[in-house]
Design a protein around this motif. Sequence first.
Motif, PDB file in Angstrom:
ATOM      1  N   ARG A  23       6.651  41.811   1.271  1.00 45.17           N
ATOM      2  CA  ARG A  23       5.580  40.632   0.702  1.00 45.17           C
ATOM      3  C   ARG A  23       4.598  40.574   0.256  1.00 45.17           C
ATOM      4  NH1 ARG A  23       5.286  35.592   0.347  1.00 45.17           N
ATOM      5  NH2 ARG A  23       5.954  35.377   2.350  1.00 45.17           N
ATOM      6  N   VAL A  24       4.030  40.310  -1.059  1.00 47.27           N
ATOM      7  CA  VAL A  24       2.812  40.283  -1.697  1.00 47.27           C
ATOM      8  C   VAL A  24       3.051  38.661  -1.079  1.00 47.27           C
ATOM      9  CG1 VAL A  24       0.886  40.777  -3.060  1.00 47.27           C
ATOM     10  CG2 VAL A  24       2.765  41.842  -3.047  1.00 47.27           C
ATOM     11  N   ALA A  25       2.227  37.375  -0.254  1.00 47.54           N
ATOM     12  CA  ALA A  25       1.711  36.079  -0.668  1.00 47.54           C
ATOM     13  C   ALA A  25       0.680  35.688  -1.104  1.00 47.54           C
ATOM     14  CB  ALA A  25       1.299  35.914   1.351  1.00 47.54           C
ATOM     15  N   VAL A  26      -0.055  36.830  -1.852  1.00 48.11           N
ATOM     16  CA  VAL A  26      -1.341  36.632  -2.675  1.00 48.11           C
ATOM     17  C   VAL A  26      -1.267  37.457  -3.597  1.00 48.11           C
ATOM     18  CG1 VAL A  26      -3.608  35.935  -2.437  1.00 48.11           C
ATOM     19  CG2 VAL A  26      -2.347  35.171  -0.598  1.00 48.11           C
ATOM     20  N   HIS A  27      -1.217  37.332  -4.921  1.00 48.64           N
ATOM     21  CA  HIS A  27      -1.884  38.312  -5.883  1.00 48.64           C
ATOM     22  C   HIS A  27      -2.879  38.529  -6.342  1.00 48.64           C
ATOM     23  CE1 HIS A  27       3.263  39.637  -6.050  1.00 48.64           C
ATOM     24  NE2 HIS A  27       3.518  38.383  -5.273  1.00 48.64           N
ATOM     25  N   ASP A  28      -3.215  39.217  -6.004  1.00 46.77           N
ATOM     26  CA  ASP A  28      -4.971  39.758  -6.922  1.00 46.77           C
ATOM     27  C   ASP A  28      -5.342  38.197  -7.416  1.00 46.77           C
ATOM     28  OD1 ASP A  28      -4.300  42.167  -5.821  1.00 46.77           O
ATOM     29  OD2 ASP A  28      -2.960  42.425  -8.200  1.00 46.77           O
ATOM     30  N   LEU A  29      -5.973  37.520  -6.373  1.00 49.06           N
ATOM     31  CA  LEU A  29      -6.434  35.881  -6.936  1.00 49.06           C
ATOM     32  C   LEU A  29      -7.735  36.182  -6.966  1.00 49.06           C
ATOM     33  CD1 LEU A  29      -5.851  33.195  -6.704  1.00 49.06           C
ATOM     34  CD2 LEU A  29      -6.091  32.699  -4.457  1.00 49.06           C
ATOM     35  N   LEU A  42      -4.541  23.663  -5.381  1.00 48.39           N
ATOM     36  CA  LEU A  42      -3.220  23.084  -6.346  1.00 48.39           C
ATOM     37  C   LEU A  42      -2.128  23.723  -5.574  1.00 48.39           C
ATOM     38  CD1 LEU A  42      -4.147  20.758  -8.282  1.00 48.39           C
ATOM     39  CD2 LEU A  42      -3.733  20.209  -6.063  1.00 48.39           C
ATOM     40  N   GLY A  43      -1.052  23.537  -5.166  1.00 44.67           N
ATOM     41  CA  GLY A  43       0.252  24.758  -5.358  1.00 44.67           C
ATOM     42  C   GLY A  43       1.408  24.024  -4.757  1.00 44.67           C
ATOM     43  N   PRO A  44       2.389  24.553  -4.867  1.00 47.70           N
ATOM     44  CA  PRO A  44       3.856  23.996  -3.977  1.00 47.70           C
ATOM     45  C   PRO A  44       3.876  24.743  -2.157  1.00 47.70           C
ATOM     46  CG  PRO A  44       4.376  25.775  -6.052  1.00 47.70           C
ATOM     47  CD  PRO A  44       3.126  24.872  -6.011  1.00 47.70           C
ATOM     48  N   ASN A  45       4.556  24.123  -1.437  1.00 49.67           N
ATOM     49  CA  ASN A  45       4.501  25.179  -0.096  1.00 49.67           C
ATOM     50  C   ASN A  45       4.580  25.897  -0.851  1.00 49.67           C
ATOM     51  OD1 ASN A  45       3.476  22.212   0.784  1.00 49.67           O
ATOM     52  ND2 ASN A  45       5.482  22.101   1.663  1.00 49.67           N
ATOM     53  N   GLY A  46       4.644  26.585   0.460  1.00 55.24           N
ATOM     54  CA  GLY A  46       5.244  28.694  -0.353  1.00 55.24           C
ATOM     55  C   GLY A  46       4.218  29.236  -1.064  1.00 55.24           C
ATOM     56  N   SER A  47       2.931  28.798  -1.711  1.00 55.21           N
ATOM     57  CA  SER A  47       2.084  29.266  -2.805  1.00 55.21           C
ATOM     58  C   SER A  47       1.425  30.140  -2.316  1.00 55.21           C
ATOM     59  CB  SER A  47       2.087  28.337  -3.879  1.00 55.21           C
ATOM     60  OG  SER A  47       1.363  27.713  -3.664  1.00 55.21           O
ATOM     61  N   GLY A  48       0.895  30.207  -0.744  1.00 54.75           N
ATOM     62  CA  GLY A  48      -0.526  30.949  -0.808  1.00 54.75           C
ATOM     63  C   GLY A  48      -1.442  30.691  -0.745  1.00 54.75           C
ATOM     64  N   LYS A  49      -1.653  28.891  -0.398  1.00 52.30           N
ATOM     65  CA  LYS A  49      -2.738  28.447  -0.299  1.00 52.30           C
ATOM     66  C   LYS A  49      -3.452  28.436   1.143  1.00 52.30           C
ATOM     67  CE  LYS A  49      -1.101  24.142  -1.056  1.00 52.30           C
ATOM     68  NZ  LYS A  49      -0.140  25.174  -1.049  1.00 52.30           N
ATOM     69  N   THR A  50      -2.586  28.275   2.341  1.00 56.45           N
ATOM     70  CA  THR A  50      -2.920  28.311   3.619  1.00 56.45           C
ATOM     71  C   THR A  50      -3.547  30.165   3.661  1.00 56.45           C
ATOM     72  OG1 THR A  50      -1.668  26.486   4.094  1.00 56.45           O
ATOM     73  CG2 THR A  50      -2.687  28.030   5.793  1.00 56.45           C
ATOM     74  N   GLY A 211       0.510  29.701  -8.338  1.00 58.02           N
ATOM     75  CA  GLY A 211       2.300  29.736  -7.359  1.00 58.02           C
ATOM     76  C   GLY A 211       2.479  31.342  -7.437  1.00 58.02           C
ATOM     77  N   ASN A 212       3.259  30.901  -6.260  1.00 61.96           N
ATOM     78  CA  ASN A 212       3.795  32.328  -5.344  1.00 61.96           C
ATOM     79  C   ASN A 212       2.081  33.237  -5.441  1.00 61.96           C
ATOM     80  OD1 ASN A 212       6.978  32.494  -5.935  1.00 61.96           O
ATOM     81  ND2 ASN A 212       6.730  32.467  -8.054  1.00 61.96           N
ATOM     82  N   GLY A 213       1.762  32.951  -5.514  1.00 62.00           N
ATOM     83  CA  GLY A 213       0.285  33.417  -4.711  1.00 62.00           C
ATOM     84  C   GLY A 213      -0.661  33.918  -5.834  1.00 62.00           C
ATOM     85  N   ARG A 214      -0.386  33.492  -7.102  1.00 64.12           N
ATOM     86  CA  ARG A 214      -0.863  33.975  -8.186  1.00 64.12           C
ATOM     87  C   ARG A 214      -2.318  32.864  -8.922  1.00 64.12           C
ATOM     88  NH1 ARG A 214       4.395  36.190  -9.124  1.00 64.12           N
ATOM     89  NH2 ARG A 214       4.490  38.741  -9.207  1.00 64.12           N
ATOM     90  N   LEU A 215      -2.899  32.865  -9.761  1.00 61.85           N
ATOM     91  CA  LEU A 215      -3.439  32.049 -10.197  1.00 61.85           C
ATOM     92  C   LEU A 215      -2.702  31.906 -11.748  1.00 61.85           C
ATOM     93  CD1 LEU A 215      -6.144  30.663 -10.718  1.00 61.85           C
ATOM     94  CD2 LEU A 215      -7.217  32.846 -12.096  1.00 61.85           C
ATOM     95  N   LEU A 216      -3.011  30.635 -11.848  1.00 65.23           N
ATOM     96  CA  LEU A 216      -2.222  30.247 -13.417  1.00 65.23           C
ATOM     97  C   LEU A 216      -2.969  29.112 -13.596  1.00 65.23           C
ATOM     98  CD1 LEU A 216       0.970  28.531 -11.306  1.00 65.23           C
ATOM     99  CD2 LEU A 216       0.844  30.355 -12.655  1.00 65.23           C
ATOM    100  N   ALA A 305       7.370  30.192  -1.365  1.00 61.69           N
ATOM    101  CA  ALA A 305       7.861  31.357  -0.927  1.00 61.69           C
ATOM    102  C   ALA A 305       9.930  32.228  -1.141  1.00 61.69           C
ATOM    103  CB  ALA A 305       7.215  31.882   0.592  1.00 61.69           C
ATOM    104  N   SER A 306       9.930  33.531  -1.337  1.00 61.42           N
ATOM    105  CA  SER A 306      11.543  33.369  -1.182  1.00 61.42           C
ATOM    106  C   SER A 306      11.238  33.827   0.147  1.00 61.42           C
ATOM    107  CB  SER A 306      11.672  34.472  -1.936  1.00 61.42           C
ATOM    108  OG  SER A 306      11.046  35.857  -1.632  1.00 61.42           O
ATOM    109  N   ASP A 307      10.593  34.983   1.005  1.00 66.44           N
ATOM    110  CA  ASP A 307      10.935  34.788   1.634  1.00 66.44           C
ATOM    111  C   ASP A 307       9.623  34.550   3.034  1.00 66.44           C
ATOM    112  OD1 ASP A 307      12.733  37.949   0.956  1.00 66.44           O
ATOM    113  OD2 ASP A 307      12.752  37.039   1.879  1.00 66.44           O
TER     114      ASP A 307
END
Length: 315
Positions: A23-29, A42-50, A211-216, A305-307
Amino acid sequence: MSDLVIETKGLRKEFRSRRGGRRVAVHDLDLAVPRGGVHGFLGPNGSGKTTTIRMLLGLARASKGRMELFGHPVPAQLPEVIDRVGAVVESPKFSPNFTGRQNLLLLARSIDVPRSRVDAAVETVGLSGRDKDRFKSYSLGMKQRLAIAATLLKDPDLLILDEPTNGLDPAGIREIRDTIRDLGARGVTVLLSSHILAEVQQVCTSATIIGNGRLLASGTVDELLGEGTAFRVTAPDAGAAAAVLSASGLPATVEESGVRVETDDPAAITRALAGADIWLTELVPLRQDLETFFLQLTAADHLGASDAPTEGESR
């Protein structure tokens, strides 16, 4: 000298999922944090910030990509820049029976910094007068400010704060917000990770939204929110003002706070009302806030994060 304090290119982190596979937590950020001021991450919990922060600090290994702090590649050259970085990523450990000052003095001694740094740190975070109270008597907000004081003992150029207002009451949130704003004004670059966008907007000069580890989106707050295309008008007769404006081709709606007018031309509002002998008492530009911008940005995306990963964190 680079204008960027933090820069990542193609940063990626994969975890083994609970159901097997990856599972990819951070997508090519691609993350770029400019020197000076407060940068919201910024991003919701589970988006890859930490997860991103842990990789920057050498606490987690990147699966792919490049990271730099002050122009130095990390983790390879992390020892060369770590003294310039302060971070509060997890709940810090302090002795509950020692005073706040005693805890800081012990830490200062362990990292070989002068006692004067303790005095400066206590003053910076606003704990003067309470630094001689025992840590166990501190509120959550005071404990967070002491944690920030501990990072300031090194006099860092970069301060990384991961969700510093979690669990705080409104008074504690205000205390931390004021401390962060003051640090940014003093020249410290602050990377502020948070999912509370309304709070962050009050202190940030620039922001990156993921969001979802991706730059928005990324840029200064003014660039992200734009100039706005609406105004609030206050007039003696809101209904009459709205009718005149609508008849002039300016969509107007009567709201509790006044008349909302959809236009990017304030002069058109004043001309229309003056032509009907209606004199406004207030004309205020309306601009969307970061939270509204974020919700619009991610309306078509399922965030978080879904998983849960089997190692580390992916907040």
